[in-house]
Design an enzyme around this catalytic site. Sequence first.
Site, PDB file in Angstrom:
ATOM      1  N   PRO A  13       0.790  -1.237   0.000  1.00  0.00           N
ATOM      2  CA  PRO A  13       0.000   0.000   0.000  1.00  0.00           C
ATOM      3  C   PRO A  13       0.823   1.287   0.000  1.00  0.00           C
ATOM      4  CG  PRO A  13      -0.144  -1.120   2.120  1.00  0.00           C
ATOM      5  CD  PRO A  13       0.519  -2.065   1.184  1.00  0.00           C
ATOM      6  N   ASN A  14       0.318   2.230  -0.740  1.00  0.00           N
ATOM      7  CA  ASN A  14       0.846   3.603  -0.841  1.00  0.00           C
ATOM      8  C   ASN A  14       2.121   3.722  -1.677  1.00  0.00           C
ATOM      9  OD1 ASN A  14      -1.228   4.774   0.877  1.00  0.00           O
ATOM     10  ND2 ASN A  14      -0.228   3.663   2.529  1.00  0.00           N
ATOM     11  N   ARG A  21       4.850  11.032  -2.430  1.00  0.00           N
ATOM     12  CA  ARG A  21       4.571  10.792  -1.019  1.00  0.00           C
ATOM     13  C   ARG A  21       5.833  11.011  -0.183  1.00  0.00           C
ATOM     14  NH1 ARG A  21       4.835   4.563   1.065  1.00  0.00           N
ATOM     15  NH2 ARG A  21       4.073   4.997   3.144  1.00  0.00           N
ATOM     16  N   TYR A  26      10.995   8.863   1.004  1.00  0.00           N
ATOM     17  CA  TYR A  26      10.897   7.870  -0.084  1.00  0.00           C
ATOM     18  C   TYR A  26      11.473   8.333  -1.417  1.00  0.00           C
ATOM     19  CZ  TYR A  26       7.854   5.626   3.336  1.00  0.00           C
ATOM     20  OH  TYR A  26       7.362   5.047   4.479  1.00  0.00           O
ATOM     21  N   ASN A  77       8.140  -5.546  -1.053  1.00  0.00           N
ATOM     22  CA  ASN A  77       8.073  -4.455  -0.092  1.00  0.00           C
ATOM     23  C   ASN A  77       6.614  -4.442   0.403  1.00  0.00           C
ATOM     24  OD1 ASN A  77       7.933  -2.159   1.402  1.00  0.00           O
ATOM     25  ND2 ASN A  77       8.972  -0.839  -0.083  1.00  0.00           N
ATOM     26  N   ALA A  80       3.211  -0.883   4.710  1.00  0.00           N
ATOM     27  CA  ALA A  80       2.671  -0.903   6.080  1.00  0.00           C
ATOM     28  C   ALA A  80       2.251  -2.301   6.529  1.00  0.00           C
ATOM     29  CB  ALA A  80       1.506   0.071   6.186  1.00  0.00           C
ATOM     30  N   HIS A  83       4.272  -4.466   9.132  1.00  0.00           N
ATOM     31  CA  HIS A  83       4.153  -4.375  10.592  1.00  0.00           C
ATOM     32  C   HIS A  83       2.832  -4.935  11.119  1.00  0.00           C
ATOM     33  CE1 HIS A  83       7.326  -1.699   9.407  1.00  0.00           C
ATOM     34  NE2 HIS A  83       6.485  -0.880   8.814  1.00  0.00           N
ATOM     35  N   ASP A  90       1.663 -15.588   6.142  1.00  0.00           N
ATOM     36  CA  ASP A  90       1.232 -16.974   5.942  1.00  0.00           C
ATOM     37  C   ASP A  90       1.147 -17.336   4.461  1.00  0.00           C
ATOM     38  OD1 ASP A  90       1.116 -17.470   8.621  1.00  0.00           O
ATOM     39  OD2 ASP A  90      -1.060 -17.374   8.794  1.00  0.00           O
ATOM     40  N   GLU A 101      12.971  -9.331   1.451  1.00  0.00           N
ATOM     41  CA  GLU A 101      12.136  -8.216   1.936  1.00  0.00           C
ATOM     42  C   GLU A 101      12.903  -6.906   1.685  1.00  0.00           C
ATOM     43  OE1 GLU A 101      11.341  -8.556   6.142  1.00  0.00           O
ATOM     44  OE2 GLU A 101      10.627  -6.489   6.286  1.00  0.00           O
ATOM     45  N   HIS A 103      12.841  -2.551   1.884  1.00  0.00           N
ATOM     46  CA  HIS A 103      12.250  -1.279   2.316  1.00  0.00           C
ATOM     47  C   HIS A 103      13.100  -0.139   1.802  1.00  0.00           C
ATOM     48  CE1 HIS A 103       9.470  -3.348   4.893  1.00  0.00           C
ATOM     49  NE2 HIS A 103      10.484  -4.093   5.299  1.00  0.00           N
ATOM     50  N   ILE A 104      12.440   0.887   1.343  1.00  0.00           N
ATOM     51  CA  ILE A 104      13.146   2.066   0.823  1.00  0.00           C
ATOM     52  C   ILE A 104      13.803   2.818   1.981  1.00  0.00           C
ATOM     53  CG2 ILE A 104      12.822   4.281  -0.368  1.00  0.00           C
ATOM     54  CD1 ILE A 104      10.337   2.861  -1.742  1.00  0.00           C
ATOM     55  N   SER A 105      13.047   2.983   3.050  1.00  0.00           N
ATOM     56  CA  SER A 105      13.564   3.710   4.214  1.00  0.00           C
ATOM     57  C   SER A 105      14.170   2.721   5.215  1.00  0.00           C
ATOM     58  CB  SER A 105      12.428   4.482   4.877  1.00  0.00           C
ATOM     59  OG  SER A 105      11.480   3.574   5.427  1.00  0.00           O
ATOM     60  N   ARG A 110      13.174   4.733  12.430  1.00  0.00           N
ATOM     61  CA  ARG A 110      11.953   5.543  12.396  1.00  0.00           C
ATOM     62  C   ARG A 110      11.107   5.275  13.653  1.00  0.00           C
ATOM     63  NH1 ARG A 110       9.301   4.884   6.629  1.00  0.00           N
ATOM     64  NH2 ARG A 110       8.079   6.629   7.448  1.00  0.00           N
ATOM     65  N   ARG A 114       7.665   0.581  13.501  1.00  0.00           N
ATOM     66  CA  ARG A 114       8.191   0.121  12.194  1.00  0.00           C
ATOM     67  C   ARG A 114       9.338  -0.872  12.346  1.00  0.00           C
ATOM     68  NH1 ARG A 114       5.617   3.417   8.328  1.00  0.00           N
ATOM     69  NH2 ARG A 114       5.144   5.431   9.242  1.00  0.00           N
TER      70      ARG A 114
END
Length: 151
Positions: A13-14, A21, A26, A77, A80, A83, A90, A101, A103-105, A110, A114
């Site tokens: 999402p997002n 954003r 990001y 990625n 959200a 978390h 599953d 996995e 993540h950009i950040s 943070r 997170r």
Amino acid sequence: MKKKFNILILNGPNLNLLGKREKKIYGNISLSILVNDLIKYSKKLNINLSHFQTNAEHILIEKIHKAKKKIHYIIINPAAFTHTSIALRDSLLAVNIPFIEVHISNIYSRENFRSHSWFSDISNGIICGLGVESYKWALKIAAQRLLKKNN
Ligand code: DQA
């Protein structure tokens, strides 16, 4: 002829709002530019790359179920959902496709919430905090691992 491997990049999402954003976190690059770059790079690696982004948890899960027969490696990625989503965790366990996995950040620098991921312990590895370059590194490693396995 050499076997061509299929890698699927999944974005949660997002991430459709990349480039618009929270740019300080990001960056400025849009998702479509990022994906085009990754597709170019995948050609150099001799990999078939597909990409899918959705804001909906169940659609991501269904995409993972469908990946079972044809995808050799996933780069995800979960955004959200990282978390929150045991259901997504599953689904990756169910299909048993190796994954990295991304993540950009840097999720560890943070907010506290997170720094917990439902994916890290079942992933082959995590790349995080290197900006959108994180995807490229993940792709390189995934390709290397698949090609090694095939030798
Ligand atoms: C993210 C980090 C998550 O905490 C956040 O919810 C995202 C993006 C990242 O790529 O840095 O949406 O996964």
